[in-house]
Write an enzyme that holds these catalytic residues in place. Structure first.
Site, short mmCIF file in Angstrom:
data_model
loop_
_atom_site.label_atom_id
_atom_site.label_comp_id
_atom_site.label_asym_id
_atom_site.label_seq_id
_atom_site.Cartn_x
_atom_site.Cartn_y
_atom_site.Cartn_z
CE LYS A 76 -22.77 -5.12 -39.36
NZ LYS A 76 -21.47 -5.73 -39.55
CE LYS A 136 -19.81 2.54 -39.43
NZ LYS A 136 -19.57 1.23 -38.81
CE LYS A 173 -15.83 -2.88 -46.00
NZ LYS A 173 -15.33 -4.08 -45.31
#
Ligand code: TYM
Length: 332
Positions: A111, A194, A197
């Site tokens: 991230k 994966k 969102k």
């Protein structure tokens, strides 16, 4: 005594990965165990959020929990920011968390990206907040998808470090519960990534709120390979897209992967996709319908969260007091 804790971030649409990796399992666990399910809004703000959207997403996740079958009479449902002991415990536990442990966290590395110095402290200490969520309730079991495994190992390490520092057995070491046929649901566009969102392509995921037509279209467009479906599990090794779609089918149908492989052996993808599309719609549509009904009554959703937070406050405040006493913080 067993106590279960888990949570979901209110950061946009919930998808099939959240449902199969976590929420569906919670519904079965709540029958036999004391469960606490949180909407982790403090974790959500480690990434920039629009205030209005954050508020409405929090209610949407609440509606999704209820629509999926979480029973608010048996189970505590609340939003994290309404229980201040989570934040307070984060500070206390951060004093038992070596930086080296946080430096290993792959989610932070992903991230934060290349510009690590610009990443905020909250994103870095995110796993300590997660440990606090769990340990504030002395939870023993944590049902999550596979992507949370590393964070849970850290929670166990932090619990152990605290116990060792004071020579107590105060915190149980929380056990991850990663089970079902879809512990890691993959993107429909690339079987090596994966389902998430944050993927730019909405076609990479099935959202719980997707319409029937959109679900069909997304499954029809899902990436596949040129071969018919295999007859043995080991033939899936280098076929990530086939493995993912078969995994989704077996998880939604509560069937063993081996049985699904036997059932679908030799079929081409176009006929399997038709069967899969029908199944996904039959399982997801009732949830999205119920969710929309719940969302028509926001006051009811707020009432559920308020009642849940009162119960959560009670349990966690008692534990926090004990923790402060162990540390030697003067209680006045
Ligand atoms: P979050 O919001 O990213 O995801 C919520 C749950 O969904 C699971 N999940 C998946 N499972 C299978 N396949 C996927 N593609 C997939 N994507 C997501 C996640 O594993 C998770 O169980 N840090 C957590 C939230 C959290 C938490 C906690 C969880 C905060 N505090 C304490 C347990 C206990 C997170 O970001 O989940």
């Amino acid at each position: 005594m067993n106590r279960i804790f888990s949570g979901v971030q209110p950061t946009g649409n919930l998808h099939l990965g959240n449902y199969l990796g976590a929420i569906k399992n919670w519904v079965s666990l709540q029958k036999d165990f004391e469960c606490i399910f949180c909407i982790v809004d403090l974790h959500a703000i480690t990434i920039k959020q629009d205030p209005k959207e954050l508020e409405s997403n929090t209610l949407e996740v609440t509606a999704a929990y209820l629509a999926s079958g979480i029973d608010s009479k048996k189970t505590i449902i609340f939003n994290q920011s309404s229980v201040s002991s989570h934040s307070e415990l984060t500070w206390l536990l951060s004093c038992f968390t070596p930086l080296g442990w946080l430096n290993r966290m792959t989610q932070f590395k992903e991230k934060a990206g290349k510009k690590k110095d610009n990443a905020v402290l909250g994103l870095y200490s995110y796993p300590v907040l997660m440990a606090s969520d769990i340990l504030a309730y002395k939870a023993t079991h944590v049902p999550v998808g596979e992507d949370q495994k590393q964070h849970l190992e850290l929670s166990r390490d932090i619990a152990g470090a605290f116990n060792k520092a004071y020579n107590v057995e105060f915190f149980p070491l929380p056990e991850p519960q990663i089970f079902g046929q879809a512990t890691r649901v993959m993107s429909l566009r690339n079987g090596l990534n994966k389902m998430s969102k944050s993927d730019e392509s909405d076609y990479s995921r099935i959202n719980i709120t997707d319409t029937k037509d959109l679900i069909n279209l997304k499954i029809q467009k899902a990436k596949t390979d040129p071969h018919p479906l295999p007859s043995k599990k080991d033939e899936l090794t280098n076929r990530p897209e086939a493995a993912n779609l078969l995994g989704i089918y077996s998880a939604l149908n509560n069937k063993k992967l081996e049985d699904v492989i036997a059932e679908m052996a030799g079929k081409d993808f176009s006929s399997f996709k038709k069967i899969l599309g029908d199944l996904v719609i039959s399982k997801i549509e009732p949830i999205s319908k119920k969710m929309n009904d719940y969302l028509k009554n926001k006051d009811y959703l707020k009432k559920i969260l308020k009642e849940g937070s009162e119960k959560a406050n009670k349990i966690s405040n008692e534990n926090l007091l004990e923790i402060k006493k162990i540390i030697g913080l003067l209680i006045i």
